[in-house]
Design a protein around this motif. Structure first.
Motif, PDB file in Angstrom:
ATOM      1  N   ASN A 149       0.909  -1.295   0.100  1.00  0.00           N
ATOM      2  CA  ASN A 149      -0.027  -0.070   0.025  1.00  0.00           C
ATOM      3  C   ASN A 149       0.914   1.332   0.121  1.00  0.00           C
ATOM      4  N   ILE A 150       1.854   1.370   0.688  1.00  0.00           N
ATOM      5  CA  ILE A 150       2.765   2.440   0.878  1.00  0.00           C
ATOM      6  C   ILE A 150       3.346   2.466  -0.317  1.00  0.00           C
ATOM      7  N   ASN A 151       3.830   1.484  -1.173  1.00  0.00           N
ATOM      8  CA  ASN A 151       4.567   1.800  -2.321  1.00  0.00           C
ATOM      9  C   ASN A 151       3.584   2.135  -3.580  1.00  0.00           C
ATOM     10  N   HIS A 152       2.373   1.698  -3.380  1.00  0.00           N
ATOM     11  CA  HIS A 152       1.361   2.083  -4.450  1.00  0.00           C
ATOM     12  C   HIS A 152       0.742   3.369  -3.986  1.00  0.00           C
ATOM     13  N   SER A 153       1.122   4.311  -3.057  1.00  0.00           N
ATOM     14  CA  SER A 153       0.192   5.284  -2.533  1.00  0.00           C
ATOM     15  C   SER A 153       0.444   6.577  -3.430  1.00  0.00           C
ATOM     16  N   CYS A 154       1.270   6.578  -4.480  1.00  0.00           N
ATOM     17  CA  CYS A 154       1.492   7.568  -5.278  1.00  0.00           C
ATOM     18  C   CYS A 154       1.662   9.086  -4.787  1.00  0.00           C
ATOM     19  N   GLY A 155       2.241   9.155  -3.531  1.00  0.00           N
ATOM     20  CA  GLY A 155       2.379  10.523  -2.872  1.00  0.00           C
ATOM     21  C   GLY A 155       1.351  10.871  -1.963  1.00  0.00           C
ATOM     22  N   THR A 156       0.434   9.956  -1.628  1.00  0.00           N
ATOM     23  CA  THR A 156      -0.579  10.276  -0.663  1.00  0.00           C
ATOM     24  C   THR A 156      -0.552   9.569   0.386  1.00  0.00           C
ATOM     25  N   TYR A 157      -1.332   9.931   1.622  1.00  0.00           N
ATOM     26  CA  TYR A 157      -1.295   9.520   2.920  1.00  0.00           C
ATOM     27  C   TYR A 157      -1.888   7.934   2.815  1.00  0.00           C
ATOM     28  N   VAL A 158      -1.297   6.995   3.460  1.00  0.00           N
ATOM     29  CA  VAL A 158      -2.147   5.481   3.575  1.00  0.00           C
ATOM     30  C   VAL A 158      -2.023   5.321   5.251  1.00  0.00           C
ATOM     31  N   ASN A 159      -3.224   4.641   5.501  1.00  0.00           N
ATOM     32  CA  ASN A 159      -3.406   4.108   6.658  1.00  0.00           C
ATOM     33  C   ASN A 159      -2.561   2.709   7.073  1.00  0.00           C
ATOM     34  N   VAL A 160      -1.946   2.777   7.862  1.00  0.00           N
ATOM     35  CA  VAL A 160      -1.061   1.272   8.235  1.00  0.00           C
ATOM     36  C   VAL A 160      -1.442   0.877   9.730  1.00  0.00           C
ATOM     37  N   SER A 161      -0.843  -0.411   9.940  1.00  0.00           N
ATOM     38  CA  SER A 161      -0.902  -0.855  11.170  1.00  0.00           C
ATOM     39  C   SER A 161       0.118  -0.279  12.390  1.00  0.00           C
ATOM     40  N   HIS A 162      -0.122  -0.385  13.558  1.00  0.00           N
ATOM     41  CA  HIS A 162       0.916   0.287  14.433  1.00  0.00           C
ATOM     42  C   HIS A 162       2.006  -0.305  14.309  1.00  0.00           C
ATOM     43  N   GLU A 163       2.217  -1.796  14.076  1.00  0.00           N
ATOM     44  CA  GLU A 163       3.466  -2.368  13.862  1.00  0.00           C
ATOM     45  C   GLU A 163       4.356  -1.742  12.890  1.00  0.00           C
ATOM     46  N   THR A 164       3.724  -1.466  11.716  1.00  0.00           N
ATOM     47  CA  THR A 164       4.413  -0.741  10.596  1.00  0.00           C
ATOM     48  C   THR A 164       4.839   0.775  11.111  1.00  0.00           C
ATOM     49  N   ILE A 165       3.761   1.422  11.853  1.00  0.00           N
ATOM     50  CA  ILE A 165       4.457   2.622  12.388  1.00  0.00           C
ATOM     51  C   ILE A 165       5.425   2.522  13.164  1.00  0.00           C
ATOM     52  N   GLN A 166       5.553   1.615  13.937  1.00  0.00           N
ATOM     53  CA  GLN A 166       7.056   1.451  14.752  1.00  0.00           C
ATOM     54  C   GLN A 166       8.093   1.200  14.162  1.00  0.00           C
ATOM     55  N   LEU A 167       7.895   0.222  13.196  1.00  0.00           N
ATOM     56  CA  LEU A 167       9.069  -0.104  12.408  1.00  0.00           C
ATOM     57  C   LEU A 167       9.599   1.256  11.444  1.00  0.00           C
ATOM     58  N   LEU A 168       8.784   1.902  10.991  1.00  0.00           N
ATOM     59  CA  LEU A 168       9.077   3.021  10.238  1.00  0.00           C
ATOM     60  C   LEU A 168       9.600   4.183  11.092  1.00  0.00           C
ATOM     61  N   THR A 169       9.361   4.166  12.482  1.00  0.00           N
ATOM     62  CA  THR A 169       9.639   5.134  13.422  1.00  0.00           C
ATOM     63  C   THR A 169      11.122   4.786  13.757  1.00  0.00           C
ATOM     64  N   LEU A 170      11.423   3.463  13.782  1.00  0.00           N
ATOM     65  CA  LEU A 170      12.688   3.000  13.992  1.00  0.00           C
ATOM     66  C   LEU A 170      13.717   3.128  13.023  1.00  0.00           C
ATOM     67  N   SER A 171      13.043   2.951  11.794  1.00  0.00           N
ATOM     68  CA  SER A 171      13.914   3.254  10.775  1.00  0.00           C
ATOM     69  C   SER A 171      14.367   4.537  10.628  1.00  0.00           C
ATOM     70  N   GLU A 172      13.469   5.598  10.812  1.00  0.00           N
ATOM     71  CA  GLU A 172      13.834   7.053  11.018  1.00  0.00           C
ATOM     72  C   GLU A 172      15.086   7.394  11.869  1.00  0.00           C
ATOM     73  N   GLN A 173      14.818   6.626  12.963  1.00  0.00           N
ATOM     74  CA  GLN A 173      15.762   6.836  14.164  1.00  0.00           C
ATOM     75  C   GLN A 173      17.122   6.394  13.706  1.00  0.00           C
ATOM     76  N   TYR A 174      17.342   5.335  12.716  1.00  0.00           N
ATOM     77  CA  TYR A 174      18.525   4.471  12.333  1.00  0.00           C
ATOM     78  C   TYR A 174      19.177   5.436  11.362  1.00  0.00           C
ATOM     79  N   ARG A 175      18.224   5.822  10.538  1.00  0.00           N
ATOM     80  CA  ARG A 175      18.579   7.052   9.417  1.00  0.00           C
ATOM     81  C   ARG A 175      19.488   8.213  10.141  1.00  0.00           C
TER      82      ARG A 175
END
Ligand code: ADP
Ligand code: MG
Length: 297
Positions: free
Chosen positions: A50-76
């Motif tokens: 869903n994220i990869n097919h969102s064409c620059g619009t917001y998408v809803n995701v599960s809290h596990e995905t939010i957690q992993l993206l938040t961690l990814s941002e910290q690692y960056r």
């Protein structure tokens, strides 16, 4: 010990538990399948799809995905951009068109350094040019979740191996340390160079021998250097990170490979990270807390 195997995360996973805890194996299998489905970039409707097919619009995701993206941002941030979840965009370009010009990749560099995934509650916004995959951290994250589950159930000993991403809970049944083999990156026979003795630690290796992509007819590494927009050319042949958190080990092994030795030495010291590394000229170095047992070659 009793074990279960599956092919989640596009790899072979093996989980071993003491006989008395074997009844928990199907539940661990369910945990693997849940995350593997959630983050399968090939499965329409998965969070990553869903994220990869969102064409620059917001998408809803599960809290596990939010957690992993938040961690990814910290690692960056902590790796100064060596870890970048949007680096998968380069991999995607290579897979789509094996003859894409180098220019197209260098154009991505600017975007990778400037634009990032935005998180707003349970919604995420991926730049329209971007593609993500959690290949560099999902297995680590899931190892941690499995260990959490096992610890809550009172399990004292387990060996979780998600595609070579290893998490050793407690010690072996006889009270001795777990021994984790480190592959010799210069041997095509998949032989071990040494073993690391661990308890309650995760051991994750990123190896330059894993050449998963073909670029202009040459095999190239599947780790991308976001500062060049190209498959990484590292002076490391393999990087093993040992830590309590498997997701840390997973992300850092990828990032340290990208950094190369000089930059990595500063990073490792500053953040107190345990590593066992081999450079392309076969120099081995490891941090003081690790006591590798070397095998005769
Ligand atoms: P493996 O899971 O095969 O051991 P890694 O953990 O090293 O491999 O991660 C490789 C995967 O991570 C690639 O498939 C790619 O999608 C993604 N990736 C590549 N380069 C980076 C990077 N610089 N930062 C974050 N993820 C990356
Ligand atoms: Mg990794």
């Amino acid at each position: 010990m009793k074990s279960i195997q599956n092919n989640c995360f596009h790899t072979l996973n093996t989980i071993q538990l003491p006989d008395r805890d074997a009844a928990l194996l199907p539940e661990i299998d369910t945990i693997c399948r849940f995350y593997s489905d959630l983050w399968n970039h090939n499965r329409p409707g998965s969070d990553v799809w869903n994220i990869n097919h969102s064409c620059g619009t917001y998408v809803n995701v599960s809290h596990e995905t939010i957690q992993l993206l938040t961690l990814s941002e910290q690692y960056r941030t902590i790796t100064d951009g060596a870890f970048n979840i949007l680096a998968a965009t380069v991999k995607h370009l290579i897979q789509r068109n094996k003859n894409t010009s180098s220019h197209e990749f260098t154009q991505l560099v600017e975007k990778l350094s400037r634009e990032h995934i935005l998180i707003d509650g349970n919604r995420v916004l991926c730049p329209p040019w971007g593609v993500i995959d959690f290949g560099s951290i999902a297995k680590g994250y899931v190892c941690d979740r499995i260990n959490e589950f096992l610890t809550a159930k009172g399990v004292k000993s387990a060996m979780v191996n998600l595609g070579g991403n290893i998490s050793a809970l407690g010690c072996r049944g006889d009270g001795s340390d777990w021994k984790i083999g480190i592959r010799d990156p210069f041997s095509d026979r998949k032989t071990s160079l040494c073993a690391l003795k661990v308890r309650n630690r995760s051991v994750v290796t990123s190896g330059m021998y894993e050449r998963a992509l073909s670029f202009h007819g040459r095999p190239v590494h599947h780790i991308i250097d976001p500062s060049t927009g190209l498959p990484c050319v590292s002076d490391f042949s393999s990087v093993t990170v040992v830590s309590e958190s498997s997701v840390d080990s997973d992300a850092y092994s990828t990032a340290i490979t990208v950094m190369g030795r000089k930059r990595a030495e500063v990073f490792i010291q500053k953040n107190d990270i345990d590593v066992f590394c081999m450079t392309s000229d076969r120099t081995i170095f490891y941090t003081d807390n690790l006591h590798p047992i070397f095998f005769e070659s």
